[in-house]
Design an enzyme around this catalytic site. Structure first.
Site, PDB file in Angstrom:
ATOM      1  N   CYS A   1     -22.718  35.475 -31.195  1.00 14.26           N
ATOM      2  CA  CYS A   1     -21.702  35.708 -31.195  1.00 14.26           C
ATOM      3  C   CYS A   1     -22.052  35.213 -32.535  1.00 14.26           C
ATOM      4  O   CYS A   1     -20.381  35.058 -33.105  1.00 14.26           O
ATOM      5  CB  CYS A   1     -21.561  33.530 -31.012  1.00 14.26           C
ATOM      6  SG  CYS A   1     -21.417  34.120 -28.937  1.00 14.26           S
TER       7      CYS A   1
ATOM      8  N   HIS B   1     -15.516  31.512 -34.329  1.00 16.28           N
ATOM      9  CA  HIS B   1     -15.780  31.796 -32.528  1.00 16.28           C
ATOM     10  C   HIS B   1     -15.552  31.210 -32.042  1.00 16.28           C
ATOM     11  O   HIS B   1     -15.174  29.719 -31.664  1.00 16.28           O
ATOM     12  CB  HIS B   1     -17.370  31.644 -32.936  1.00 16.28           C
ATOM     13  CG  HIS B   1     -18.289  32.477 -31.541  1.00 16.28           C
ATOM     14  ND1 HIS B   1     -17.792  33.531 -30.806  1.00 16.28           N
ATOM     15  CD2 HIS B   1     -18.935  32.248 -30.550  1.00 16.28           C
ATOM     16  CE1 HIS B   1     -18.286  33.538 -29.879  1.00 16.28           C
ATOM     17  NE2 HIS B   1     -19.078  32.511 -30.004  1.00 16.28           N
TER      18      HIS B   1
ATOM     19  N   ASN C   1     -14.274  33.028 -24.567  1.00 19.26           N
ATOM     20  CA  ASN C   1     -16.027  33.313 -24.866  1.00 19.26           C
ATOM     21  C   ASN C   1     -16.222  34.948 -24.840  1.00 19.26           C
ATOM     22  O   ASN C   1     -17.220  34.902 -23.511  1.00 19.26           O
ATOM     23  CB  ASN C   1     -17.307  32.437 -24.996  1.00 19.26           C
ATOM     24  CG  ASN C   1     -18.170  32.775 -26.167  1.00 19.26           C
ATOM     25  OD1 ASN C   1     -17.966  34.369 -27.245  1.00 19.26           O
ATOM     26  ND2 ASN C   1     -19.089  31.716 -26.169  1.00 19.26           N
TER      27      ASN C   1
HETATM   28  N1  ACO Z   1     -18.221  22.185 -13.662  1.00 17.27           N
HETATM   29  C1  ACO Z   1     -18.474  21.143 -13.417  1.00 17.27           C
HETATM   30  N2  ACO Z   1     -19.280  20.309 -13.470  1.00 17.27           N
HETATM   31  C2  ACO Z   1     -20.431  21.023 -14.261  1.00 17.27           C
HETATM   32  C3  ACO Z   1     -19.410  22.194 -15.003  1.00 17.27           C
HETATM   33  C4  ACO Z   1     -18.922  23.491 -14.740  1.00 17.27           C
HETATM   34  N3  ACO Z   1     -18.360  24.204 -14.876  1.00 17.27           N
HETATM   35  N4  ACO Z   1     -20.823  22.552 -16.043  1.00 17.27           N
HETATM   36  C5  ACO Z   1     -21.439  21.521 -16.060  1.00 17.27           C
HETATM   37  N5  ACO Z   1     -20.676  20.935 -15.518  1.00 17.27           N
HETATM   38  C6  ACO Z   1     -21.823  19.729 -14.710  1.00 17.27           C
HETATM   39  C7  ACO Z   1     -22.606  18.843 -15.440  1.00 17.27           C
HETATM   40  O1  ACO Z   1     -23.697  19.585 -14.317  1.00 17.27           O
HETATM   41  C8  ACO Z   1     -23.322  17.687 -15.424  1.00 17.27           C
HETATM   42  O2  ACO Z   1     -23.099  16.753 -14.746  1.00 17.27           O
HETATM   43  P1  ACO Z   1     -24.697  16.168 -14.452  1.00 17.27           P
HETATM   44  O3  ACO Z   1     -23.980  15.034 -15.448  1.00 17.27           O
HETATM   45  O4  ACO Z   1     -24.451  15.633 -13.096  1.00 17.27           O
HETATM   46  O5  ACO Z   1     -26.396  17.036 -14.504  1.00 17.27           O
HETATM   47  C9  ACO Z   1     -22.016  17.493 -16.453  1.00 17.27           C
HETATM   48  O6  ACO Z   1     -20.680  18.575 -15.905  1.00 17.27           O
HETATM   49  C10 ACO Z   1     -21.904  17.580 -17.908  1.00 17.27           C
HETATM   50  O7  ACO Z   1     -22.580  18.513 -18.191  1.00 17.27           O
HETATM   51  P2  ACO Z   1     -23.524  19.073 -20.098  1.00 17.27           P
HETATM   52  O8  ACO Z   1     -23.724  20.650 -19.657  1.00 17.27           O
HETATM   53  O9  ACO Z   1     -23.392  18.046 -20.955  1.00 17.27           O
HETATM   54  O10 ACO Z   1     -21.164  19.429 -20.236  1.00 17.27           O
HETATM   55  P3  ACO Z   1     -21.105  19.413 -21.852  1.00 17.27           P
HETATM   56  O11 ACO Z   1     -19.813  18.207 -22.336  1.00 17.27           O
HETATM   57  O12 ACO Z   1     -22.241  19.709 -22.628  1.00 17.27           O
HETATM   58  O13 ACO Z   1     -20.153  20.718 -21.853  1.00 17.27           O
HETATM   59  C11 ACO Z   1     -20.821  22.898 -22.182  1.00 17.27           C
HETATM   60  C12 ACO Z   1     -20.919  21.995 -21.561  1.00 17.27           C
HETATM   61  C13 ACO Z   1     -19.186  23.369 -22.468  1.00 17.27           C
HETATM   62  C14 ACO Z   1     -21.048  24.620 -22.105  1.00 17.27           C
HETATM   63  C15 ACO Z   1     -21.208  23.037 -23.559  1.00 17.27           C
HETATM   64  O14 ACO Z   1     -22.317  22.274 -23.827  1.00 17.27           O
HETATM   65  C16 ACO Z   1     -21.372  23.416 -25.135  1.00 17.27           C
HETATM   66  O15 ACO Z   1     -19.684  24.107 -25.629  1.00 17.27           O
HETATM   67  N6  ACO Z   1     -22.045  24.499 -25.505  1.00 17.27           N
HETATM   68  C17 ACO Z   1     -21.985  25.158 -26.276  1.00 17.27           C
HETATM   69  C18 ACO Z   1     -21.029  26.504 -26.223  1.00 17.27           C
HETATM   70  C19 ACO Z   1     -21.580  27.597 -27.329  1.00 17.27           C
HETATM   71  O16 ACO Z   1     -21.435  26.950 -28.426  1.00 17.27           O
HETATM   72  N7  ACO Z   1     -22.759  28.816 -26.963  1.00 17.27           N
HETATM   73  C20 ACO Z   1     -22.976  29.105 -28.683  1.00 17.27           C
HETATM   74  C21 ACO Z   1     -22.010  30.618 -28.303  1.00 17.27           C
HETATM   75  S1  ACO Z   1     -22.565  31.731 -27.206  1.00 17.27           S
HETATM   76  C22 ACO Z   1     -23.489  32.708 -27.373  1.00 17.27           C
HETATM   77  O17 ACO Z   1     -24.358  33.067 -28.067  1.00 17.27           O
HETATM   78  C23 ACO Z   1     -23.630  33.819 -26.559  1.00 17.27           C
END
Ligand code: ACO
Length: 335
Positions: free
Chosen positions: A116, A256, A286
């Protein structure tokens, strides 16, 4: 006379027509529009469904739009850099295919892999070739067909990504405009929290890598989220501080587009309000290396010569960085 800098003098972009909405994803995995919107800010993303069209197709479309807008002969381009994690193939470089497709017959071309942060790293690299006097016209492209490495049965990643491409032309500027400063970082110690395990020299493609789904993007959301919030906010704040800028001096932050909450934290840390933040994550998700130039494409008509713009990114690697630009032209009418 001001020093020779590299300035962005034109923008091009391409987005596939097909929209994949949160409602569509509700039919594929156990998720909801409400969860996706509140956790990420995304409502829909674009998907390039045609299996015969790869990242080079989108990158070439974006480049052709730029060439047409500027009425530029492609043979004038000296260098084509494509930032991508979804190259058409391991080799040759997607940039070589793009250069051939657009008729950049005098250019040399190569890819940059920085996930990214790819567009920022490519922009920084291209800048050096202009500043040094080696080149007059460098085409920097961010393009990713993320739908080819996303597992549409994994709700934790499939809701995040989309396909798209956008590009910027770099040319010399000696009037105090262009890329003024940048900071780049990487830290490979946490590589495994955001990666694609299969297909490389560590885990060559095999029935085992297929069975383990190692040809899909793997992300541990929480550690990446924490590192991204800190990395992007810190690097953007460091860049503006070391250049004596305040929130009031900045016309736009171009972050980003991975997660609205990460963007919000970065803006707050820099002391700028959300009206000054370019945001299109809602519509495109993204698109990895394409998010920043896609924002520039969407906002280009509003930009004015002299505007201070800060670009900031965080991605797999980990890689992260920020650039300060003094915008070089008014609206869409490039030099
Ligand atoms: N729908 C419903 N529930 C979901 C989903 C979904 N799409 N995805 C995850 N959950 C659930 C999980 O299973 C978890 O359930 P559990 O508590 O029963 O285990 C719960 O939601 C919480 O999951 P988290 O992973 O803790 O959710 P979080 O608030 O962290 O959000 C996210 C997830 C959006 C992916 C976040 O962590 C994020 O944005 N991370 C960074 C992404 C990023 O910046 N990437 C870098 C760039 S990408 C690149 O370089 C290619």
């Amino acid at each position: 006379m001001e020093q020779r800098r590299a300035a962005i003098t034109a923008i091009g972009h391409f987005l596939p027509e097909e929209r994949l909405t949160n409602a569509d994803l509700e039919k594929l995995v156990d998720t909801s529009d409400e969860w996706i919107r509140t956790r990420t800010g995304i409502r829909e993303r674009r998907i390039l469904r045609d299996p015969d069209k790869a990242t080079s197709y989108m990158a070439s479309k974006a480049a052709k739009e730029l060439l047409q807008k500027r009425n530029l002969d492609p043979s004038e381009i000296d260098l084509v850099i494509v930032a991508t994690v979804t190259p058409d193939m391991f080799f040759p470089a997607t940039a070589c295919i793009v250069a051939a497709e657009i008729g950049a017959v005098n250019a040399w071309a190569y890819d940059i892999s920085a996930a990214c942060s790819g567009f920022l790293f490519a922009l920084s690299t291209g800048t050096r070739f202009i500043e040094s006097g080696k080149h007059e016209k460098v085409l920097v492209i961010g393009a990713d067909k993320m739908s080819t490495i996303v597992d549409y049965s994994d709700r934790t990643t499939c809701v995040l990504f989309g396909d798209g491409a956008a590009c910027a032309l770099l040319e010399p500027d000696s009037s105090g405009h262009g890329i003024m400063d940048s900071i780049e970082h990487s830290d490979g110690s946490q590589w495994s929290s955001l990666c694609m395990l299969g297909g490389g020299s560590l885990n060559p493609s095999s029935p085992v890598t297929l069975e383990k789904k190692w040809h899909y993007l793997h992300q541990e959301g929480q550690p990446v989220f924490k590192a991204a919030v800190k990395g992007m906010a810190d690097v953007a704040a460091d860049l503006v501080e070391r250049n004596g800028l305040t929130g009031d001096d900045i016309r736009y932050l171009v972050p980003h587009q991975a997660n609205l909450r990460i963007i919000d934290a970065t803006a707050r840390r820099m002391g700028i309000t959300m009206e000054k933040v370019m945001l299109n994550i809602e519509r495109y998700g993204n698109t990895t290396a394409a998010t920043i130039p896609l924002c520039l494409a969407d906002w280009e008509s509003e930009l004015r010569r002299g505007d201070n713009i800060v670009l900031a990114a965080f991605g797999g690697g980990f890689t992260w960085g920020a650039s300060w630009l003094r915008w070089a032209y008014d609206g869409t009418s490039a030099a």
